[in-house]
Design a protein around this motif. Structure first.
Motif, mmCIF file in Angstrom:
data_model
loop_
_atom_site.group_PDB
_atom_site.id
_atom_site.type_symbol
_atom_site.label_atom_id
_atom_site.label_comp_id
_atom_site.label_asym_id
_atom_site.label_seq_id
_atom_site.Cartn_x
_atom_site.Cartn_y
_atom_site.Cartn_z
ATOM 1 N N LYS B 128 0.819 -1.208 0.000
ATOM 2 C CA LYS B 128 0.000 0.000 0.000
ATOM 3 C C LYS B 128 0.858 1.266 0.000
ATOM 4 O O LYS B 128 0.480 2.269 -0.605
ATOM 5 N N VAL B 129 1.996 1.213 0.685
ATOM 6 C CA VAL B 129 2.866 2.387 0.715
ATOM 7 C C VAL B 129 3.992 2.262 -0.315
ATOM 8 O O VAL B 129 4.960 3.027 -0.291
ATOM 9 N N GLY B 130 3.872 1.254 -1.184
ATOM 10 C CA GLY B 130 4.862 1.079 -2.259
ATOM 11 C C GLY B 130 6.210 0.582 -1.778
ATOM 12 O O GLY B 130 7.245 0.885 -2.373
ATOM 13 N N MET B 131 6.209 -0.191 -0.693
ATOM 14 C CA MET B 131 7.494 -0.650 -0.136
ATOM 15 C C MET B 131 7.610 -2.164 -0.104
ATOM 16 O O MET B 131 8.504 -2.706 0.558
ATOM 17 N N ALA B 132 6.742 -2.865 -0.822
ATOM 18 C CA ALA B 132 6.728 -4.337 -0.748
ATOM 19 C C ALA B 132 8.075 -4.940 -1.125
ATOM 20 O O ALA B 132 8.535 -5.882 -0.501
#
Lengths: 235, 250
Positions: B128-132
């Motif tokens: 969701k925060v683009g940190m996967a």
């Protein structure tokens, strides 16, 4: 080197190694284990600012850090029997080394605990963790990493200091060397030999320290920096 | 219905009053920007709201439960914190935990959710925060903006009713501010309730639904964002906004 000296050194090596297995290593391992338990309790009591217990911990550190180890050994072994407390030499040495080393390690651990940024503790609370969970999962692992090099120093210092136990009749490596010197009058050779055995053990500990530090380093080395640190290792 | 009702909050440090009687009401879905000059007590207000500071006086009603801020018990605090989350100015990620473990710790340890389930939620939040793709990175290997996004994922993971943000972009390099603000904007659009202490006027203007302006430990003015910026009523508010606009011109 004459055959006689070689014979003495050969005999000496056997006896010194035997004493190391029977006395010096157990004394160091037991002493340091108990010292770490004491240190951890004393440091955590101070970190949590528990009243009275913190003060007791300060006084303990003040006493054991402020008096010579050899005097503490003599007091415990020769002094305490005068008030009815008689201890065998080996347990007496374990007790004194634990208490003495515990005082130093307590300070190391306290400093390491305090070095963990308090913001992480707050973040732990905000994530819903309680104090014990925060200590266990966040603070202590980081404190151990910080404390590891100075604690390694302490264990190496303690290994060498166990030679003082010979003064209260503990038959350690140093005493077995002394005994052979008494019989053969070869202090230069035998004390050099026992010094080398101490050096050997210290070296093993240093190697263990280096391996462990590399493992513990995972979270505070930047991968980009590895080349740089490799280059700087030259000096 | 209001989610949070704060009444008459007082807080002093060493006899200096930092907050003198704050009333604040937060509704579900509100995105409240708390503005004000430095030293006005914004951060202290936020810290008091999550019991990181003990207040001297005041009451807090949250999800129907009433807390007396002066003598709130540890158990009440931990119960309250299970429904709130906090994002810090300097991220405060757990340095000894990888990004994913930072996000899951509050689930697996504090809420006893199984590791597998926690990691599933954790990965969802990181995406969701683009940190996967950074799940296995330790914080030190991440930039400030990336760390703050992980911190936001950590805050989201426990499904809080409200998230408090304490100057979330103030420690960031200018070029990294955008990535954090856009994550926060996305959350706002999804209806997350947020109280944000910030210096980002653009965020206050474009994302927040309400603005609270503080000075010298008091709330001087508050209102809907459009009204607040279009027609500030208080003299000090106008001065503050003028100063900020001038800075933007420079």
């Amino acid at each position: 080197m004459s055959e006689r000296i070689l014979g003495i050194l050969g005999e000496g090596f056997g006896k010194i190694m035997l004493a190391s297995i029977e006395v010096t290593i157990p004394l160091t391992v037991l002493g340091f284990t108990f010292a770490m338990i004491i240190a951890l309790v004393m440091a955590m009591v101070q970190y949590a600012k528990i009243p009275i217990l913190s003060q007791i911990s300060r006084i303990y550190i003040w006493l054991f850090r402020g008096t010579p180890l050899l005097v503490q050994l003599f007091l415990a072994y020769f002094g305490l029997p005068k008030i009815g407390i008689t201890l065998d030499a080996f347990p007496c040495a374990v007790l004194v080394f634990s208490l003495n080393e515990g005082a130093y390690c307590a300070e190391t651990m306290r400093a390491a605990l305090e070095a963990v940024p308090s913001g992480q503790v707050e973040a732990g609370y905000c994530s819903g963790l309680n104090y014990i969970q925060i200590m266990f999962h966040i603070v202590l692992p980081q404190a151990f990493r910080t404390a590891f090099p100075p604690l390694s120093n302490s264990v190496i210092a303690m290994l060498k200091d166990t030679s003082l136990a010979a003064e209260i009749t503990v038959a350690d490596m140093f005493m077995s060397a002394q005994k052979i010197v008494g019989r053969t009058y070869e202090p230069l050779w035998l004390y050099s030999e026992v010094a080398l055995v101490y050096l050997m053990f210290s070296t093993i500990l240093t190697i263990i320290q280096r391996i462990m530090e590399k493992r513990l380093n995972a979270y505070n080395t930047k991968s980009i920096d590895t080349n740089l640190t490799k280059r700087r290792r030259f000096f | 219905m209001s989610l949070l009702e704060l009444k008459n909050l007082h807080k002093s440090f060493d006899n200096t009053e930092i907050l003198s009687g704050i009333d604040l009401s937060v509704n579900k879905g509100d995105v409240i920007a708390v503005l004000g000059p430095s030293g006005s007590g914004k951060t202290t207000l936020l810290r008091c709201l999550n019991f990181l500071e003990q207040s001297d006086e005041g009451t807090l009603e949250f999800e129907g439960k009433l807390y007396d801020l002066k003598k709130v018990k540890r158990k009440q605090i931990s119960e309250y914190r299970k429904d709130t989350a906090f994002v810090f100015q300097n991220y405060n990620l757990f340095a000894n935990k990888k990004a994913l473990d930072n996000v899951t710790l509050g689930l697996s340890v504090a809420r006893k959710i199984s590791k597998k389930e926690a990691e599933k939620i954790g990965m969802e939040m990181l995406s969701k925060v683009g940190m996967a793709e950074y799940a296995e990175y330790y914080p030190i290997k991440l930039s400030g903006g990336q760390q703050q996004r992980v911190a936001i994922a950590r805050a989201l993971a426990t499904n809080p009713s409200v998230i408090y943000f304490d100057e979330p972009t103030s420690a960031l390099d200018p070029e990294l501010i955008g990535e954090v603000l856009s994550v926060m904007k996305k959350l706002a659009e999804e209806g997350m309730t947020m109280v944000v202490v910030t210096h980002e006027i653009n965020f206050a203007q474009n994302v927040s639904t309400k603005v609270v302006f503080m000075d010298e430990g008091k709330i001087i003015e508050q209102g809907k964002s459009e009204e607040f910026f279009a027609n500030p009523k208080n003299e000090r508010t106008r001065e503050f906004l003028n100063r900020i606009n001038k800075q933007h011109e420079v």
